[in-house]
Design a protein around this motif. Sequence first.
Motif, PDB file in Angstrom:
ATOM      1  N   ALA A 162       0.833  -1.202   0.000  1.00  0.00           N
ATOM      2  CA  ALA A 162       0.000   0.000   0.000  1.00  0.00           C
ATOM      3  C   ALA A 162       0.868   1.253   0.000  1.00  0.00           C
ATOM      4  N   GLY A 163       0.589   2.161  -0.938  1.00  0.00           N
ATOM      5  CA  GLY A 163       1.323   3.417  -0.992  1.00  0.00           C
ATOM      6  C   GLY A 163       2.736   3.301  -1.517  1.00  0.00           C
ATOM      7  N   ARG A 164       3.070   2.152  -2.117  1.00  0.00           N
ATOM      8  CA  ARG A 164       4.439   1.947  -2.572  1.00  0.00           C
ATOM      9  C   ARG A 164       4.503   1.859  -4.102  1.00  0.00           C
ATOM     10  N   ILE A 165       5.706   2.115  -4.625  1.00  0.00           N
ATOM     11  CA  ILE A 165       5.991   1.901  -6.037  1.00  0.00           C
ATOM     12  C   ILE A 165       7.078   0.829  -6.106  1.00  0.00           C
ATOM     13  N   SER A 166       6.822  -0.239  -6.825  1.00  0.00           N
ATOM     14  CA  SER A 166       7.802  -1.318  -6.984  1.00  0.00           C
ATOM     15  C   SER A 166       8.232  -1.353  -8.440  1.00  0.00           C
ATOM     16  N   GLN A 167       9.539  -1.314  -8.678  1.00  0.00           N
ATOM     17  CA  GLN A 167      10.037  -1.294 -10.037  1.00  0.00           C
ATOM     18  C   GLN A 167      11.220  -2.242 -10.186  1.00  0.00           C
ATOM     19  N   THR A 168      11.312  -2.883 -11.335  1.00  0.00           N
ATOM     20  CA  THR A 168      12.406  -3.806 -11.597  1.00  0.00           C
ATOM     21  C   THR A 168      13.644  -3.028 -12.027  1.00  0.00           C
ATOM     22  N   ILE A 169      14.768  -3.324 -11.376  1.00  0.00           N
ATOM     23  CA  ILE A 169      16.047  -2.739 -11.777  1.00  0.00           C
ATOM     24  C   ILE A 169      17.089  -3.833 -12.013  1.00  0.00           C
ATOM     25  N   ASN A 170      16.715  -5.081 -11.756  1.00  0.00           N
ATOM     26  CA  ASN A 170      17.588  -6.228 -12.028  1.00  0.00           C
ATOM     27  C   ASN A 170      16.926  -7.110 -13.073  1.00  0.00           C
ATOM     28  N   PHE A 171      17.716  -7.595 -14.035  1.00  0.00           N
ATOM     29  CA  PHE A 171      17.165  -8.366 -15.143  1.00  0.00           C
ATOM     30  C   PHE A 171      18.049  -9.574 -15.442  1.00  0.00           C
ATOM     31  N   ASP A 172      17.400 -10.671 -15.820  1.00  0.00           N
ATOM     32  CA  ASP A 172      18.080 -11.865 -16.307  1.00  0.00           C
ATOM     33  C   ASP A 172      17.884 -11.899 -17.817  1.00  0.00           C
ATOM     34  N   LEU A 173      18.919 -11.565 -18.559  1.00  0.00           N
ATOM     35  CA  LEU A 173      18.803 -11.436 -20.009  1.00  0.00           C
ATOM     36  C   LEU A 173      18.473 -12.756 -20.688  1.00  0.00           C
ATOM     37  N   SER A 174      18.761 -13.881 -20.018  1.00  0.00           N
ATOM     38  CA  SER A 174      18.450 -15.174 -20.626  1.00  0.00           C
ATOM     39  C   SER A 174      16.945 -15.425 -20.700  1.00  0.00           C
ATOM     40  N   GLY A 175      16.160 -14.658 -19.931  1.00  0.00           N
ATOM     41  CA  GLY A 175      14.703 -14.825 -19.950  1.00  0.00           C
ATOM     42  C   GLY A 175      13.997 -13.851 -20.870  1.00  0.00           C
ATOM     43  N   SER A 176      14.745 -13.118 -21.682  1.00  0.00           N
ATOM     44  CA  SER A 176      14.151 -12.064 -22.516  1.00  0.00           C
ATOM     45  C   SER A 176      13.109 -12.602 -23.486  1.00  0.00           C
ATOM     46  N   ALA A 177      13.442 -13.686 -24.194  1.00  0.00           N
ATOM     47  CA  ALA A 177      12.503 -14.231 -25.186  1.00  0.00           C
ATOM     48  C   ALA A 177      11.203 -14.674 -24.514  1.00  0.00           C
ATOM     49  N   HIS A 178      11.331 -15.334 -23.360  1.00  0.00           N
ATOM     50  CA  HIS A 178      10.142 -15.758 -22.604  1.00  0.00           C
ATOM     51  C   HIS A 178       9.310 -14.544 -22.199  1.00  0.00           C
ATOM     52  N   ASN A 179       9.959 -13.522 -21.660  1.00  0.00           N
ATOM     53  CA  ASN A 179       9.236 -12.343 -21.188  1.00  0.00           C
ATOM     54  C   ASN A 179       8.562 -11.586 -22.323  1.00  0.00           C
ATOM     55  N   LEU A 180       9.138 -11.641 -23.528  1.00  0.00           N
ATOM     56  CA  LEU A 180       8.483 -10.999 -24.674  1.00  0.00           C
ATOM     57  C   LEU A 180       7.162 -11.685 -24.991  1.00  0.00           C
ATOM     58  N   ARG A 181       7.121 -12.997 -24.865  1.00  0.00           N
ATOM     59  CA  ARG A 181       5.853 -13.724 -25.077  1.00  0.00           C
ATOM     60  C   ARG A 181       4.847 -13.351 -23.997  1.00  0.00           C
ATOM     61  N   THR A 199      18.889  -6.525 -29.796  1.00  0.00           N
ATOM     62  CA  THR A 199      18.880  -7.701 -30.670  1.00  0.00           C
ATOM     63  C   THR A 199      17.448  -8.173 -30.863  1.00  0.00           C
ATOM     64  N   ALA A 200      17.034  -8.352 -32.104  1.00  0.00           N
ATOM     65  CA  ALA A 200      15.662  -8.768 -32.406  1.00  0.00           C
ATOM     66  C   ALA A 200      15.331 -10.086 -31.712  1.00  0.00           C
ATOM     67  N   GLY A 201      14.201 -10.108 -31.019  1.00  0.00           N
ATOM     68  CA  GLY A 201      13.773 -11.307 -30.313  1.00  0.00           C
ATOM     69  C   GLY A 201      14.358 -11.446 -28.920  1.00  0.00           C
ATOM     70  N   GLU A 202      15.254 -10.524 -28.541  1.00  0.00           N
ATOM     71  CA  GLU A 202      15.874 -10.573 -27.210  1.00  0.00           C
ATOM     72  C   GLU A 202      15.754  -9.217 -26.506  1.00  0.00           C
ATOM     73  N   GLU A 203      14.735  -8.449 -26.889  1.00  0.00           N
ATOM     74  CA  GLU A 203      14.540  -7.145 -26.260  1.00  0.00           C
ATOM     75  C   GLU A 203      14.216  -7.302 -24.768  1.00  0.00           C
ATOM     76  N   VAL A 204      14.475  -6.240 -24.024  1.00  0.00           N
ATOM     77  CA  VAL A 204      14.334  -6.271 -22.563  1.00  0.00           C
ATOM     78  C   VAL A 204      13.308  -5.222 -22.138  1.00  0.00           C
ATOM     79  N   TYR A 205      12.516  -5.558 -21.144  1.00  0.00           N
ATOM     80  CA  TYR A 205      11.611  -4.560 -20.561  1.00  0.00           C
ATOM     81  C   TYR A 205      11.482  -4.826 -19.069  1.00  0.00           C
ATOM     82  N   GLY A 206      11.142  -3.784 -18.353  1.00  0.00           N
ATOM     83  CA  GLY A 206      10.862  -3.914 -16.929  1.00  0.00           C
ATOM     84  C   GLY A 206       9.482  -3.372 -16.625  1.00  0.00           C
ATOM     85  N   PHE A 207       9.041  -3.534 -15.401  1.00  0.00           N
ATOM     86  CA  PHE A 207       7.722  -3.028 -15.009  1.00  0.00           C
ATOM     87  C   PHE A 207       7.813  -2.252 -13.707  1.00  0.00           C
ATOM     88  N   ALA A 208       6.886  -1.331 -13.544  1.00  0.00           N
ATOM     89  CA  ALA A 208       6.720  -0.591 -12.294  1.00  0.00           C
ATOM     90  C   ALA A 208       5.250  -0.686 -11.902  1.00  0.00           C
TER      91      ALA A 208
END
Length: 352
Positions: free
Chosen positions: A110-129, A314-323
């Motif tokens: 409650a009342g917080r903002i949670s954001q990703t600042i750490n990433f596992d690049l090996s999971g990029s293709a999965h996360n794109l799906r 790199t196509a198919g290996e793009e990275v994104y985070g969420f807040a």
Amino acid sequence: SRGLTLEGLTTTYYLRPSTMYDTLMQMGRWFGYRPGYLDLCRTYTTKTIISFFQQIAKAEIDLRNQFEHMAMMGMEPKDFGLSVLEDPGMLMITNAGKRRDTQVIDQSFAGRISQTINFDLSGSAHNLRVLDNLVMDCKSKGSGGASGKPHHWSEVPKSVVCEFLDSYRGSAGATLVRPDVISAFIQDQEGQDLSMWDVAVLSKSKAAHNFTVGGRSVGCWQRTSSGAIHGNNLAIGTLLSPEDEWIDFDNMERKRCQGEYRRLNPEDRGEDPGDSRPPGTFIRYWRPRERGLLLIYPICSTKDKVQSNRYGTTAGEEVYGFAVSFPSDDDGGARFKKQRVRVNQVFIEEFW
């Protein structure tokens, strides 16, 4: 009481209402191994004891998930923050002597903002799906065109957001921003609390790299890594652009929020006199209880001279985070449902 296994036992009447997790778990030995006729075995007990076992099963599944997370990181319990769901009623995990080095805390976003600042690049293709599925669900179950942006949907059911969080493959190094824990908190809320969400995929114009998700083109935001990229582990300084945190506020909501902030803070003009946006904590205070905000940021590296420090182009290996931006508890006394957990010392050090 310690799970005696009797040969040929098929029917048990169990009436002992122990208040200890570990004692009740011993009862898993009731029938031992019964290949060929386990379907005939029956346990008759009370509704109270059944509810105890439901609580223990929930806590055990959550703890097993943490163990799997710890194993993926190649860490040991002395290095990893572990927590066990506490029963808000009468159940205790174990006796006082065994839990002397732990503490109880109430987890709430409650009342917080949670954001990703750490990433596992090996999971990029999965996360794109996963992101592709999120966009498709938002298009079919939400209302598009919110805030005049093409990649912003309102009135998205919380089930869509939870499915995204449960599917997102986060970094093993992200011990505090865990998508599954955030999802569990959202699902635990009752009534209208956090029932509808705004979801926005932030797209940068004239971006260094573009890609397509859910049939729509999005541009990546440049985020500098906070150090050399080791293997597949990427860390950045911050993901969120503060002005995006009230992207879901309409004009009337913004005016009310601004007006109240100026009334309470008449001398605060902010770092930028031309920016009339209140700080994030105040925005979250004015966010309606039924509405959360999920922001998606496609990101890529700046033009780093060191090739090995580049990512996300790199196509198919793009990275994104969420807040995820959560509304605050009401001053009137209404509170979001918390998760009470008993934690070890490593968790406490990481949390604080």
